[in-house]
Design a protein around this motif. Structure first.
Motif, PDB file in Angstrom:
ATOM      1  N   ARG A  42      72.866  86.603  89.690  1.00  0.00           N
ATOM      2  CA  ARG A  42      72.361  86.883  88.335  1.00  0.00           C
ATOM      3  C   ARG A  42      73.208  86.253  87.228  1.00  0.00           C
ATOM      4  N   LEU A  45      72.453  82.591  86.219  1.00  0.00           N
ATOM      5  CA  LEU A  45      71.157  82.194  85.646  1.00  0.00           C
ATOM      6  C   LEU A  45      70.996  82.766  84.246  1.00  0.00           C
ATOM      7  N   PRO A  46      70.219  82.099  83.391  1.00  0.00           N
ATOM      8  CA  PRO A  46      69.872  82.685  82.088  1.00  0.00           C
ATOM      9  C   PRO A  46      69.131  84.000  82.331  1.00  0.00           C
ATOM     10  N   ASP A  47      69.055  84.858  81.328  1.00  0.00           N
ATOM     11  CA  ASP A  47      68.396  86.132  81.602  1.00  0.00           C
ATOM     12  C   ASP A  47      66.893  86.116  81.361  1.00  0.00           C
ATOM     13  N   GLN A  48      66.393  84.941  81.026  1.00  0.00           N
ATOM     14  CA  GLN A  48      64.928  84.824  81.014  1.00  0.00           C
ATOM     15  C   GLN A  48      64.503  83.376  81.241  1.00  0.00           C
ATOM     16  N   ALA A  49      63.219  83.203  81.496  1.00  0.00           N
ATOM     17  CA  ALA A  49      62.694  81.867  81.753  1.00  0.00           C
ATOM     18  C   ALA A  49      62.749  81.048  80.477  1.00  0.00           C
ATOM     19  N   PRO A  50      62.922  79.731  80.606  1.00  0.00           N
ATOM     20  CA  PRO A  50      62.982  78.879  79.412  1.00  0.00           C
ATOM     21  C   PRO A  50      61.621  78.782  78.716  1.00  0.00           C
ATOM     22  N   GLN A  51      61.646  78.609  77.415  1.00  0.00           N
ATOM     23  CA  GLN A  51      60.402  78.406  76.665  1.00  0.00           C
ATOM     24  C   GLN A  51      59.833  77.020  76.942  1.00  0.00           C
ATOM     25  N   LEU A  52      60.736  76.042  77.004  1.00  0.00           N
ATOM     26  CA  LEU A  52      60.291  74.651  77.151  1.00  0.00           C
ATOM     27  C   LEU A  52      60.672  74.115  78.521  1.00  0.00           C
ATOM     28  N   PRO A  53      59.941  73.114  78.994  1.00  0.00           N
ATOM     29  CA  PRO A  53      60.209  72.563  80.323  1.00  0.00           C
ATOM     30  C   PRO A  53      61.615  71.982  80.425  1.00  0.00           C
ATOM     31  N   GLU A  54      62.215  72.149  81.606  1.00  0.00           N
ATOM     32  CA  GLU A  54      63.487  71.496  81.876  1.00  0.00           C
ATOM     33  C   GLU A  54      63.236  70.236  82.689  1.00  0.00           C
TER      34      GLU A  54
ATOM     35  N   TRP B 124      62.530  87.784  85.346  1.00  0.00           N
ATOM     36  CA  TRP B 124      62.059  86.721  84.429  1.00  0.00           C
ATOM     37  C   TRP B 124      60.554  86.855  84.198  1.00  0.00           C
ATOM     38  N   ARG B 368      60.762  77.004  85.338  1.00  0.00           N
ATOM     39  CA  ARG B 368      61.672  76.070  84.664  1.00  0.00           C
ATOM     40  C   ARG B 368      60.989  74.747  84.314  1.00  0.00           C
ATOM     41  N   TYR B 370      57.695  74.084  83.974  1.00  0.00           N
ATOM     42  CA  TYR B 370      56.643  74.188  82.951  1.00  0.00           C
ATOM     43  C   TYR B 370      57.205  74.774  81.667  1.00  0.00           C
TER      44      TYR B 370
END
Lengths: 480, 480
Positions: A42, A45-54, B124, B368, B370
Motif C-alpha cells: 500500500r 502506491l498512490p491512494d487513488q487511481a490517476p485522473q489522467l492516463p500514465e 481505488w 493507470r 486509461y
C-alpha cells in the motif's frame, strides 16, 4: 495518450512478451519466497487511481519495482510447495487470443467456436489420457467434457448433479416426501485425506458429507465405503455421492478406485473421481494402472492447469450423464434462449457461474505445439526428478520417506518427533532458497517436496537437497 | 520444435499481438454473427491430438481458418446483444503478465503481491465509484473488496455469508433448534426482474428465495419487500437475504434501493446489491444518484469486466463484514496454513473456488493507462449513443420505447402485438448485419439494443438503425 491506441498496444504488448521470456528464463535467479511483510504494498502506491492516463513504460517499470518484490515465484525450480500450477508459452499466447476475442461462451450461439472447440478438445484430452469412450462426446451419447475453473468447482458441480439425481429417484419412490426432507437425509462420502474443497463442497451445497478414515496406507477402500453406506441406510439416510481421490494433496495417495466403483454402482451412489494433480500423468500409458476402475465413475476431473502445461484456469471434467446437472441448474430467461438449443451443449448449465472465457484455445495450442510425446516427456521427467530426490533422502539415515513416491511429490521427515521436522521446515523456508509446505497424517508431521517447475533439472534438485541437508545439520546441531 | 523455446515464444507472442490489433481494429468488417451450424467444427479438426509438435505458424493460420468462422464478435459495433463484455489493450497486456507470473493467490503467502494489489485496487475502484468508506479496506475496519469471477458467484457468496450469519443469530436465540431446521425456515427475496443467476444461487445454496413482483415500473420497492418480510415472519419463516438490482438485465431498471435498505436493516436481512452492468457508470458523479442508499447494503457487486474495459473475469465485490463468509467457508488444512494468517486477507475464504489468478493486475493496468477521466468518457459516450439511437426510434411512429433509457441499453418494439416484434427480431438477426436479443416483461415482448463495443460511433448506430428500419419495412410489408 488519450486511449491505448493499437500502435501503443503493439509496442507495449511486445515489450511484455519480452519481459515474460526474460522473467521465466531467468527465474532461478530470483528469491523464491519474498521477504516482504503484510501491508508492504500500500505505501508504494498512490491512494487513488490517476485522473489522467500514465505511460505504459512507467507501468512496466513498476512491475519490477513494486510487484516482483512481493511475488512468490511458483515457476522457479526452487519452488516445491503445494502442487505445481502450469505455465507454458503456448498457453500464454492462446490467452492473448482469448482476450482479443473476449466472447462470453454461455450458450452455443454466444460464440459457437467457443463451445465446439471445448467439446472437441475435451475429446482429444480424454483420448490422450485413455479415458473410456463412455465419457467422451464423440461416443455419440449424452456424455462429454467441460472446462471448469477449478477442481473445487468440479467437486461441487458433481455433488449438485448427484443431489438432483438422488432427489428425483427418491421422489419417484416416495412421492409423499417433501424435497427438503429428502435433502436432509442425503449423505455423501469422502476420505479424511481428500482435498479441503470436498468438505467445502458439502458446506456450500448444504449436504452431509462423511469424512471416512482411510486404511492404514491412507487409501479409501471398497470395504470402508460399503460399511458406511450400510450403516447410513440402517439409520434411514440416503447415500448419494462419493468422492474418490487419485493423488491426494497431502501425500499423493491413490484411493482404491477399483473397489469403490462397484460399491457405488450397486448402491446408486454417484462416484466422482478427483485426480486434480495426478490425472495429468495418465497421458503416459505406464501410469494408467493408477486409474483402473475409472469406467465405474459418474464423473472424472483433473487439472491440466496443474501439471499439463495449460495455464490456470483449466480444470477438465467429464460426465457420463450431464442431464442431471443441466436440469438442476436450468434457469432459462428469454434473453439467453436461442434457436439451436439442444443440438450442442449450452455450457452455462454445466457450471456454477454464467459467464465463461474461451479457455479451450489454451488446450488446443498446448496440445498442438507440444504434441502428446512432449507432454509425456514432461510428466516422466518430473517423476524421475522426484525419484532422484527420493534417493538422495534415502541415502541419508537421518531422514525417512513417509509415503511411496509415485508421482512428482516426495513426502519425507527427520526421524524422531514432529518437533524436529517442524523446526526443519521453519529453517528451510527461513533460509529462503527453496520453498516447501508441510502436511500431517495421523499426527505424523512431514515435509512435502513437489517438483513444480518446467525448468527443473537434476542440478536444481541437488541445490534443493543441499538446502534440506544443511538446514537439517543446523536443526540437529541446535538440538544437541 | 521440441518445446516452445523462448525465442519462438517471442516470435509467436508478437505475431499474436499484431493479430490481436488487426482483429480488433478491423472488427467492423466481419459478420457479427457466424453462419455456421451446430457441429461445424469437429470435421475441420483431426480426431485426436498430434503426437509431435506442430509449427506455431500453422496454428495461427488455423485460427483464421477454423475458429474465426465460428466466432460471434462481441466487440463489433454491430453487436448489441446481452450486455457488453469488456475488452481493452491494457487488460490484455496485464493478462500476459498474469500468465507469466502464474501464481495461485489463495493465501497471502502464496504470493503477497497478488493479495495486496487486489486489496488496494478494490479501494481505488471503490473510491472511483464514490462508494461509502464503510466498504473499503482503507477504512481500517473489517470491510474490503475482492475480485470474484462473475456476478453469479458474488450473489452466491453473499447468500452463503447471509446464511451463516442468520443461522448463528437464530441459534443464539433458540439453542434448542437444529441447524437443518433453521435453514429450512430461511427465506430470501429478490425481484422477478433480477438476473437468472439470483434464482440459481438459491437453488445452489438450497435456500428458499422468493421472486417478488416489482411495481408497475418494474422496480422492487421498500413496501413490496416489507410486505413479504411481514408475511413470512407471520408464517414462522426467517427472512435473511435480499438482492436488489441496479440495472436489470431485461430492461436496465433500478430497484428502489433507498427504500429497500432501511427495510432490510430493520429486519436483520442481509442486503446484497447487484449492479453487474450499471455499476460501472457510478465512476461518473452524475449517475451516482442511481445508487442512493448504498450505505445500507451489506455487500455490493459490479462487473468491471462488463463496462469498465477490464477483460473477463473481473467481478468486483465489497463486503462490510466478510467475517461471516470467512467463517462459513473456513476449512483449514495444514498445507494452506501460514505464519502471517490474520494480518492480510486469505482470499480463498472469500470465494467459491480455492485457486485464483492474479487478476488485480488488469485493474491496475486499466486504471493507470486509461485514467479515471477516460473511463468516465467511455461510459458517457455509450450512454450518449444509446440516447442517439433512442431518438431515432422515437422519430419513427411505428416504434415505441418500452423503458426509460438511463444507461447504454435501449428497449423498444414495434407497436401492436408481440408477433410483429418477434418477426422483427428474427428478420434482423437473419439479415446478419447486427445482433440483438429480446426480452419480455409482463407478456410484453421487446428488443434490447445494448451499446457494447468501445469502437462504436454515431455512424455505427446509423447502420444499426438502418437495419432495424429496413427489417421493420419488410416485416410490416409481409403482414399486409
Amino acid at each position: 495518450m488519450n486511449e491505448m491506441e493499437a500502435n501503443q498496444f503493439r509496442e507495449f504488448g511486445k515489450a511484455m512478451i519480452d519481459y515474460t521470456a526474460e522473467y521465466l528464463e531467468n527465474i532461478r535467479d530470483r528469491r523464491v519466497l519474498p521477504t516482504v511483510e503484510p501491508g508492504y504494498l500500500r505505501p508504494l502506491l498512490p491512494d487513488q487511481a490517476p485522473q489522467l492516463p500514465e505511460k505504459w513504460e512507467d507501468v512496466l517499470k513498476d512491475v519490477e519495482k513494486i510487484i516482483m518484490p512481493g511475488v512468490t515465484h511458483w515457476h522457479s525450480p526452487r519452488f516445491h510447495a503445494y502442487f505445481p500450477t502450469a505455465n507454458s508459452y503456448p498457453a500464454i499466447v492462446a490467452d492473448i487470443l482469448s482476450g482479443a476475442i473476449a466472447c462470453i461462451g454461455f450458450t452455443w450461439i454466444a460464440s459457437p467456436a467457443c463451445t465446439e472447440l471445448e467439446v472437441v478438445m475435451l475429446d482429444w484430452l480424454g483420448k490422450a489420457l485413455g479415458l473410456p469412450e463412455v465419457f467422451l462426446a464423440c461416443s455419440g451419447g449424452k456424455a462429454g467434457g467441460v472446462i471448469q475453473g477449478t477442481a473445487s468447482e468440479a467437486t461441487l458441480v458433481a455433488l449438485l448433479g448427484a443431489k438432483s439425481k438422488a432427489v428425483a429417484a427418491y421422489k419417484t419412490k416416495h412421492p409423499e416426501l417433501k424435497e427438503a426432507d429428502i435433502i436432509s437425509k442425503l449423505v455423501g462420502y469422502t476420505s479424511s485425506q481428500s482435498h479441503s474443497s470436498v468438505e467445502r463442497a458439502g458446506l456450500l451445497g448444504g449436504i452431509k458429507l462423511r469424512s471416512l478414515e482411510p486404511d492404514s496406507s491412507n487409501r479409501l477402500t471398497g470395504d470402508i465405503v460399503e460399511r458406511a453406506i450400510k450403516e447410513d441406510i440402517e439409520s434411514g439416510l440416503i447415500p448419494f455421492y462419493c468422492v474418490a481421490t487419485l493423488g491426494t494433496t497431502s501425500s499423493c495417495t491413490f484411493d482404491k478406485l477399483e473397489e469403490i466403483g462397484p460399491v457405488c454402482n450397486e448402491n446408486d451412489v454417484w462416484l466422482h473421481v478427483d485426480a486434480a494433480y495426478a490425472g495429468s500423468s495418465f497421458i503416459c500409458p505406464e501410469f494408467r494402472y493408477l486409474m483402473k476402475g475409472i469406467e465405474r465413475a459418474d464423473s472424472f476431473n483433473f487439472n491440466p492447469h496443474k501439471w499439463l502445461l495449460v495455464n490456470f484456469d483449466c480444470s477438465a471434467m467429464w460426465l457420463k450423464d450431464p442431464t442431471w446437472l443441466v436440469n438442476a441448474f436450468n434457469v432459462d430467461p428469454l434473453y439467453l434462449k436461442h434457436d439451436q438449443q439442444g443440438s450442442a451443449p449450452d455450457y452455462r448449465h454445466w457450471q456454477i457461474p454464467l459467464g465463461r472465457r474461451f479457455r479451450a484455445l489454451k488446450l488446443w495450442f498446448v496440445l498442438r505445439l507440444y504434441g502428446i510425446e512432449h507432454l509425456q516427456a514432461h510428466i516422466r521427467k518430473h517423476i524421475a526428478l522426484a525419484h532422484y530426490f527420493e534417493n538422495l533422502v534415502r541415502g541419508d539415515h537421518r531422514f525417512e520417506i513417509t509415503e511411496e513416491v509415485l508421482m512428482g511429490l516426495v513426502c519425507f521427515r527427520l526421524r524422531g518427533s514432529n518437533d524436529v521436522s517442524e523446526a526443519l521446515l521453519k529453517r528451510i523456508n527461513g533460509r529462503g532458497v527453496i520453498h516447501l509446505v508441510p502436511s500431517k497424517i495421523r499426527d505424523v508431521y512431514f515435509l512435502r517436496l513437489a517438483i513444480c517447475s518446467r525448468y527443473t533439472e537434476e542440478r536444481d534438485i541437488d541445490v534443493s537437497w543441499k538446502e534440506v541437508k544443511e538446514a537439517a545439520d543446523e536443526v540437529l546441531l541446535a538440538q544437541k
